[in-house]
Design an enzyme around this catalytic site. Structure first.
Site, PDB file in Angstrom:
ATOM      1  N   VAL A  14      48.294  40.807  32.884  1.00 43.94           N
ATOM      2  CA  VAL A  14      48.083  40.022  31.658  1.00 43.94           C
ATOM      3  C   VAL A  14      49.225  40.234  30.682  1.00 43.94           C
ATOM      4  O   VAL A  14      49.692  39.280  30.040  1.00 43.94           O
ATOM      5  CB  VAL A  14      46.726  40.386  31.012  1.00 43.94           C
ATOM      6  CG1 VAL A  14      46.575  39.701  29.657  1.00 43.94           C
ATOM      7  CG2 VAL A  14      45.581  39.986  31.934  1.00 43.94           C
ATOM      8  N   VAL A 133      37.184  37.512  26.777  1.00 43.01           N
ATOM      9  CA  VAL A 133      36.073  36.759  27.373  1.00 43.01           C
ATOM     10  C   VAL A 133      36.566  35.417  27.893  1.00 43.01           C
ATOM     11  O   VAL A 133      37.178  34.647  27.162  1.00 43.01           O
ATOM     12  CB  VAL A 133      34.942  36.529  26.347  1.00 43.01           C
ATOM     13  CG1 VAL A 133      33.814  35.712  26.961  1.00 43.01           C
ATOM     14  CG2 VAL A 133      34.405  37.850  25.819  1.00 43.01           C
ATOM     15  N   GLY A 135      38.958  34.456  29.835  1.00 40.70           N
ATOM     16  CA  GLY A 135      40.380  34.211  30.059  1.00 40.70           C
ATOM     17  C   GLY A 135      41.005  33.158  29.169  1.00 40.70           C
ATOM     18  O   GLY A 135      41.171  33.355  27.973  1.00 40.70           O
ATOM     19  N   ILE A 137      39.834  30.199  28.310  1.00 40.18           N
ATOM     20  CA  ILE A 137      38.932  29.314  27.579  1.00 40.18           C
ATOM     21  C   ILE A 137      38.811  29.816  26.140  1.00 40.18           C
ATOM     22  O   ILE A 137      38.370  30.944  25.913  1.00 40.18           O
ATOM     23  CB  ILE A 137      37.537  29.269  28.232  1.00 40.18           C
ATOM     24  CG1 ILE A 137      37.641  28.854  29.701  1.00 40.18           C
ATOM     25  CG2 ILE A 137      36.613  28.322  27.475  1.00 40.18           C
ATOM     26  CD1 ILE A 137      36.325  28.954  30.460  1.00 40.18           C
ATOM     27  N   GLY A 188      42.628  38.419  46.307  1.00 35.25           N
ATOM     28  CA  GLY A 188      42.859  39.030  45.002  1.00 35.25           C
ATOM     29  C   GLY A 188      41.842  38.657  43.948  1.00 35.25           C
ATOM     30  O   GLY A 188      41.982  39.031  42.778  1.00 35.25           O
ATOM     31  N   GLU A 191      38.165  43.107  43.398  1.00 35.70           N
ATOM     32  CA  GLU A 191      38.791  44.416  43.521  1.00 35.70           C
ATOM     33  C   GLU A 191      38.326  45.107  44.810  1.00 35.70           C
ATOM     34  O   GLU A 191      37.333  44.716  45.436  1.00 35.70           O
ATOM     35  CB  GLU A 191      38.414  45.288  42.322  1.00 35.70           C
ATOM     36  CG  GLU A 191      38.812  44.715  40.971  1.00 35.70           C
ATOM     37  CD  GLU A 191      40.309  44.750  40.731  1.00 35.70           C
ATOM     38  OE1 GLU A 191      41.007  45.513  41.438  1.00 35.70           O
ATOM     39  OE2 GLU A 191      40.787  43.996  39.862  1.00 35.70           O
ATOM     40  N   ASP A 202      30.474  43.052  34.593  1.00 32.63           N
ATOM     41  CA  ASP A 202      31.555  42.349  33.899  1.00 32.63           C
ATOM     42  C   ASP A 202      30.984  41.212  33.046  1.00 32.63           C
ATOM     43  O   ASP A 202      31.329  41.069  31.868  1.00 32.63           O
ATOM     44  CB  ASP A 202      32.548  41.800  34.923  1.00 32.63           C
ATOM     45  CG  ASP A 202      33.633  40.943  34.303  1.00 32.63           C
ATOM     46  OD1 ASP A 202      34.608  41.512  33.784  1.00 32.63           O
ATOM     47  OD2 ASP A 202      33.498  39.698  34.319  1.00 32.63           O
ATOM     48  N   LYS A 206      30.870  40.621  28.749  1.00 34.96           N
ATOM     49  CA  LYS A 206      31.307  39.388  28.085  1.00 34.96           C
ATOM     50  C   LYS A 206      30.175  38.777  27.268  1.00 34.96           C
ATOM     51  O   LYS A 206      30.385  38.286  26.156  1.00 34.96           O
ATOM     52  CB  LYS A 206      31.820  38.398  29.132  1.00 34.96           C
ATOM     53  CG  LYS A 206      33.085  38.862  29.837  1.00 34.96           C
ATOM     54  CD  LYS A 206      33.442  37.970  31.010  1.00 34.96           C
ATOM     55  CE  LYS A 206      34.684  38.472  31.737  1.00 34.96           C
ATOM     56  NZ  LYS A 206      34.970  37.692  32.964  1.00 34.96           N
TER      57      LYS A 206
END
Length: 429
Positions: A14, A133, A135, A137, A188, A191, A202, A206
């Site tokens: 990132v 949260v 990505g 969006i 990918g 994980e 996850d 969020k």
């Protein structure tokens, strides 16, 4: 034109996406913000890993975090390392040094977000976290600003691209969970240890962040009830199609007159609902407000450039605030009471799959047990597997979760019930 210097903490996927956008779109960013954003330092453990990347101007790698924190020329610290220990120490220290912070760290915010917002306000600086949260969006800024005049009553979304990829593949190609998980890891999307994704952790983090903003509560990760997708079977998916549903891992926060409910779980989504068509690694969030009625936001939920885009947007906003001496204006606006509604009391329709004896009278016994719990049958499909065993797929009327748990106990007490295979919620259309 004012120049605002920033430091990047970490230089992974990132962070490099952020770096590339700041470099490649520099002219556009200056034009839209009227601020020159300059990368001054990049904190990394091992600079040799990045020797092939040419840094702009006087930018440099540093290995001591104090080189960032004590540099008075740096106004914004961009935390992109992840984790909740060292990263938290860095963010706290930056805010106390009167530096604004931009972060994509959902784990940190789900654990300590309200505290960090208070700390930023106390020190007269900004903290922004759009990239934490969904990505690329722009949902957090939308909730804060564009929908700021709405009373949000419900938000429900597909908040994890890994699980959506897995469930989409299982639905479209009839593959098993284990086979698709291996493919997701090879591509990918997942994980090596996929626990955070497939167990719903996850998505729960969020949801905690979004719920804090949407419902003005101090919501943390532990406030969210969580179930994962590891028990979803292709047989359930096939029955779901027959009943008119697609399976999704959803996060849902809903305000009721009894309190705020916060849940992540796999659910059958009616094919008529917009979320049912969200496939692959895409994410989407569906919002209900008393002004906008319904709105849905859709896009890439992860990735170097999509997430980097949200980071850059936050950097631009904070840089403008610095340039016009207006940081620290945002005051946290949390209500005193959380008023969380217990998950067991939430009403929903359910899909239940049972393996039963293939004998006359079994259906009557099943129906009797459901009547005892005041639960009606909306739909039922029977498939005879062999002379000894039949499979029943049942769609129930709406009832509290606690009723369903009691019903499962009742089924398990019947000799004619061989196994309760699956219990899956059904989302309202």
């Amino acid at each position: 034109m004012k120049t605002v210097k920033i430091a990047l903490l970490g230089f992974g996927t990132v962070s490099q996406g952020t770096f590339n956008l700041l470099r490649d779109n520099a002219e556009l960013i200056i034009n839209r913000s009227d601020v020159n954003i300059e990368i001054s330092k990049i904190f990394v453990r091992n600079p040799d890993k990045y020797k092939d990347i040419t840094l702009p101007g006087t930018a440099q790698y540093v290995t001591d975090i104090q080189d960032v924190l004590t540099d008075n020329s740096i106004s914004i610290v961009v935390e992109l390392m992840g984790g909740t220990t060292f990263a938290k120490e860095c963010v706290e220290a930056a805010l106390k040094h009167k530096k604004s912070v931009v972060t994509a760290n959902k784990d940190l915010l789900a654990e300590s977000g309200p505290y960090l917002l208070d700390l930023a306000h106390k020190n007269g600086v900004d903290i922004r976290f759009e990239a934490s949260v969904l990505g690329g969006i722009p949902i957090i800024k939308t909730l804060y600003d564009s929908l700021g005049g709405n009373r949000i009553t419900e938000l429900v979304g597909i908040m994890n691209g890994t699980t959506n990829f897995i469930l989409s593949k299982m639905t479209d190609e009839g593959l098993s969970y284990n086979d698709v998980l291996k493919e997701a890891q090879a591509l990918g999307y997942a994980e090596a240890d996929p626990t955070a994704d497939v167990e719903g952790l996850d998505a729960a983090r969020k949801l905690a962040i979004l719920a804090s903003i949407s419902f003005n509560r101090r919501i943390f990760f532990e406030d969210v009830s969580v179930e994962g997708i590891t028990k979803i079977d292709t047989e359930d998916i096939d029955f779901g199609k027959e009943f008119g549903y697609n399976i999704k891992l959803i996060g849902i926060a809903k305000e009721t007159n009894k309190g705020l409910s916060l849940n992540v779980y796999p659910a059958f989504v009616p094919l008529t609902h917009p979320l049912a068509s969200v496939r692959g690694s895409y994410n989407a969030i569906y919002i209900k407000g008393n002004g906008i009625d319904d709105a849905m936001f859709y896009g890439r939920g992860a990735g170097s450039l999509p997430t980097g885009s949200s980071v850059v947007s936050d950097i631009m906003e904070v840089a403008k605030n610095i340039a016009f001496d207006s940081t620290g204006r945002f005051k946290p606006f949390y209500f005193d009471q959380k008023n969380i509604y217990a998950p067991g009391k939430i009403e929903s329709s359910y899909y239940i799959r049972l393996a039963v004896d293939n004998k006359t009278g079994v259906l009557a016994k099943i129906a009797a047990k459901m009547a005892e719990q005041k639960i009606s049958v909306l739909s039922i499909v029977q498939r005879n597997m062999d002379p000894e065993t039949a499979v029943l797929a049942i769609v129930t009327s709406k009832c509290p979760r606690s009723y369903i748990l009691n019903l499962i106990d009742s089924f398990n007490s019947l000799r004619s019930v061989q196994e309760v295979n699956s219990v899956i919620r059904i989302m309202e259309a």
